[in-house]
Motif scaffolding. Structure first.
Motif, PDB file in Angstrom:
ATOM      1  N   ALA A  10       0.893  -1.091  -0.346  1.00  0.00           N
ATOM      2  CA  ALA A  10       0.249  -0.144   0.316  1.00  0.00           C
ATOM      3  C   ALA A  10       0.948   1.318  -0.077  1.00  0.00           C
ATOM      4  CB  ALA A  10      -0.826  -0.134   0.978  1.00  0.00           C
ATOM      5  N   GLY A  14      -0.430   6.690  -6.052  1.00  0.00           N
ATOM      6  CA  GLY A  14      -1.787   6.392  -7.054  1.00  0.00           C
ATOM      7  C   GLY A  14      -1.918   7.900  -7.830  1.00  0.00           C
ATOM      8  N   LYS A  23      -4.389   6.435  -2.594  1.00  0.00           N
ATOM      9  CA  LYS A  23      -4.561   5.687  -3.266  1.00  0.00           C
ATOM     10  C   LYS A  23      -6.033   4.828  -2.394  1.00  0.00           C
ATOM     11  CE  LYS A  23      -3.432   2.716  -5.806  1.00  0.00           C
ATOM     12  NZ  LYS A  23      -2.455   1.761  -7.244  1.00  0.00           N
ATOM     13  N   VAL A  24      -4.984   3.523  -1.997  1.00  0.00           N
ATOM     14  CA  VAL A  24      -5.773   2.761  -0.992  1.00  0.00           C
ATOM     15  C   VAL A  24      -6.957   3.619  -0.473  1.00  0.00           C
ATOM     16  CG1 VAL A  24      -3.765   1.135  -1.374  1.00  0.00           C
ATOM     17  CG2 VAL A  24      -4.051   2.604  -0.116  1.00  0.00           C
ATOM     18  N   HIS A  26      -8.837   5.749  -1.078  1.00  0.00           N
ATOM     19  CA  HIS A  26     -10.105   5.959  -2.120  1.00  0.00           C
ATOM     20  C   HIS A  26     -11.688   5.255  -1.780  1.00  0.00           C
ATOM     21  CE1 HIS A  26      -9.449   9.194  -4.212  1.00  0.00           C
ATOM     22  NE2 HIS A  26      -8.599   9.058  -4.643  1.00  0.00           N
ATOM     23  N   MET A  33     -10.163   1.551   0.050  1.00  0.00           N
ATOM     24  CA  MET A  33     -10.122   0.007  -0.386  1.00  0.00           C
ATOM     25  C   MET A  33      -9.236  -0.919   0.045  1.00  0.00           C
ATOM     26  SD  MET A  33      -8.922   0.650  -4.661  1.00  0.00           S
ATOM     27  CE  MET A  33      -7.942   2.507  -4.082  1.00  0.00           C
ATOM     28  N   ASP A 103      -4.831  -1.970  -3.407  1.00  0.00           N
ATOM     29  CA  ASP A 103      -6.134  -1.325  -4.110  1.00  0.00           C
ATOM     30  C   ASP A 103      -6.680  -2.076  -5.050  1.00  0.00           C
ATOM     31  OD1 ASP A 103      -4.110  -2.287  -5.703  1.00  0.00           O
ATOM     32  OD2 ASP A 103      -3.356  -0.914  -6.940  1.00  0.00           O
ATOM     33  N   ASN A 228      -6.395   1.997 -10.738  1.00  0.00           N
ATOM     34  CA  ASN A 228      -5.467   2.258  -9.906  1.00  0.00           C
ATOM     35  C   ASN A 228      -5.987   4.320 -11.365  1.00  0.00           C
ATOM     36  OD1 ASN A 228      -3.100   1.179  -9.917  1.00  0.00           O
ATOM     37  ND2 ASN A 228      -3.390  -0.327 -11.994  1.00  0.00           N
ATOM     38  N   LEU A 233     -12.170   2.617 -10.855  1.00  0.00           N
ATOM     39  CA  LEU A 233     -13.001   3.381  -9.498  1.00  0.00           C
ATOM     40  C   LEU A 233     -14.522   2.862  -9.414  1.00  0.00           C
ATOM     41  CD1 LEU A 233     -12.326   3.620  -5.554  1.00  0.00           C
ATOM     42  CD2 LEU A 233     -12.863   6.226  -6.916  1.00  0.00           C
TER      43      LEU A 233
END
Length: 459
Positions: A10, A14, A23-24, A26, A33, A103, A228, A233
């Protein structure tokens, strides 16, 4: 039973998400995630979970908390380099280590369990979770020999023309013999197009050292989706939504339009509930049997009782009893309790209040910081005036009271049991039990005066 460990990758920023949010973190159906990943790993009874963090490390730690240990990857030099960061915590341990990406929120516990069972049953040093892809662009390819044994994984950017035709892809999830994993990581180099240390290179290293490498192919490619960018998403959101809705429908919930109904993972719904289109149910909400929710309603962290109906309304952080009728266009704000058989009608707002059993506020009223008894009638346009610009005060309306239309109740004030407040009153003093309170200016009629005004305007 073999010891089990997990490493969650993680650390990536991103950049394709084009977001300030790591990113993770979101959300997919309201949950980050990486939390989905942890939720699905938890039933594996892991001895230790290690999350590799980099950009936004503190935010990830805040979300995951004590569900994992953490190590920081200061430079993002590839997935192999990321796993190496966990060696101080794991390298001396014996057992099975599952390596997953933060992700990939859609992989289920069932798939993780099947992967580990296959890996341990085969006595393998490494097992790759693979899938068949109609379009394998961007994915690492799983290369097998003539005997169908896994030889290596080739990243898309490093693949030749023949390898690019392979449709079996690496999902980025693996099981390893923990000792074999950290031994092989010592041999991984960055001699590739990206100049990174790839975790998949461990597969070929283990093969060259005569270690057993296997693959477990999932039959659900969509489950392995790595997020990604915002397009992926949205795909993950749609898949998760469908999965959640189908679970509830199979448990006896009627969802009239699943494509336009959003239910978060932790929501509990009893059988014979009907959910109409445009409804969003979030957080730790509980919906009891025979309730009807929607259309176009949002329920957040609420308990909704049996046979309650909520139409075109919003309710949050509150408890709503049985056989309650709410809406259309009502707003139940946090810390409210609505008693059995009550009614909260159109354009009524309830805030941090208790509304007793059988009480009604049918339209166009504000009830804030109030204690409303049972069988109270609150007329149209009533306002509990709870705020003086500095402090908020309590309004108490006792059982069986009747509040006439367009009344202002200036808190702190108590309306006694069984009393009446005349329409248009502004109440500033307590009203005794069984009293009638009238607090408005006396009406005066001046006959013919309107004609005089009209004549002045003409002149």
């Amino acid at each position: 039973m073999t010891n089990r460990y997990a490493v969650i990758l993680a650390a990536g920023q991103g950049t394709r998400m084009k977001s300030k949010l790591y990113k993770v973190l979101h959300p997919v159906m309201g949950r980050p995630m990486v939390q989905h990943v942890i939720d699905q790993l938890t039933p594996l009874n892991l001895d230790e979970t290690v999350t590799i963090v980099g950009f936004g490390a503190e935010m990830v730690k805040d979300v995951i908390g004590n569900q994992s240990k953490f190590v920081i990857q200061e430079e993002q030099l590839g997935t192999g380099h990321a796993v190496i960061q966990a060696k101080s915590l794991l390298q001396d341990k014996e057992g099975t280590t599952i390596v997953v990406c933060g992700d990939t929120p859609l992989i289920t516990n069932g798939t993780y369990e099947a992967l580990i069972k296959h890996h341990e049953g085969e006595g393998a040093s490494a097992t790759i979770l693979t899938a068949k892809a109609d379009d394998a662009t961007g994915y690492g390819r799983v290369i097998r020999n003539a005997a169908s044994e896994v030889e290596r994984i080739v990243e898309h950017k490093d693949a030749n023309e023949a390898e690019l035709q392979v449709t079996e892809i690496n999902t980025g999830t693996y099981c390893f013999d923990n000792q074999a994993l950290f031994q092989a990581l010592k041999e991984v180099s960055n001699d590739n197009a990206q100049g990174e240390y790839y975790l998949p290179d461990v597969i070929e290293i283990l093969r060259n050292n005569s270690k057993k490498v296997t693959a477990f192919m999932t039959d659900n490619f969509n489950e392995t989706l790595g997020v990604n960018d915002r397009v992926a998403l949205a795909r993950a959101e749609k898949t998760m939504k469908q999965r959640i809705n189908e679970k509830h429908m199979r448990n006896g919930v009627s969802i009239i339009d699943p494509e336009n109904t959003y239910i978060h993972p932790e929501v509990m719904i009893e059988p014979d509930v009907v959910i109409y289109p445009g409804t969003i149910i979030k957080g730790a909400s509980i919906i009891k049997e025979n309730a009807e929710i929607g259309p176009n309603s949002e329920i957040i962290n609420c308990e909704v009782g049996e046979s309650t109906v909520i139409r075109h309304s919003v309710a949050s952080d509150s408890k709503i009893g049985n056989r309650v009728n709410i809406g259309p266009f009502a707003h139940i704000r946090p810390d409210s309790t609505i008693g059995h058989g009550a009614k909260v009608g159109n354009f009524v707002e309830i805030k941090k209040s208790v509304v007793g059993e059988g009480s009604k506020a049918s339209h166009l009223s504000y009830v804030g910081d109030a204690q409303v008894g049972s069988n109270v009638n609150i007329g149209c346009g009533t306002i509990t005036v709870n705020y003086d610009g500095v402090n908020k005060y309590l309004t108490t309306i006792e059982d069986d009271s009747f509040i006439g239309c367009n009344s202002n109740l200036i808190a702190p004030v108590t309306i006694g049991k069984g009393s009446y407040v005349a329409a248009g009153s502004t109440i500033t003093k307590d009203v005794p039990t069984e009293a009638l309170s009238v607090a408005r200016a006396r009406q005066t009629n001046k006959e013919g005066y309107a004609s005089k005004l009209k004549n002045r305007k003409r002149d």
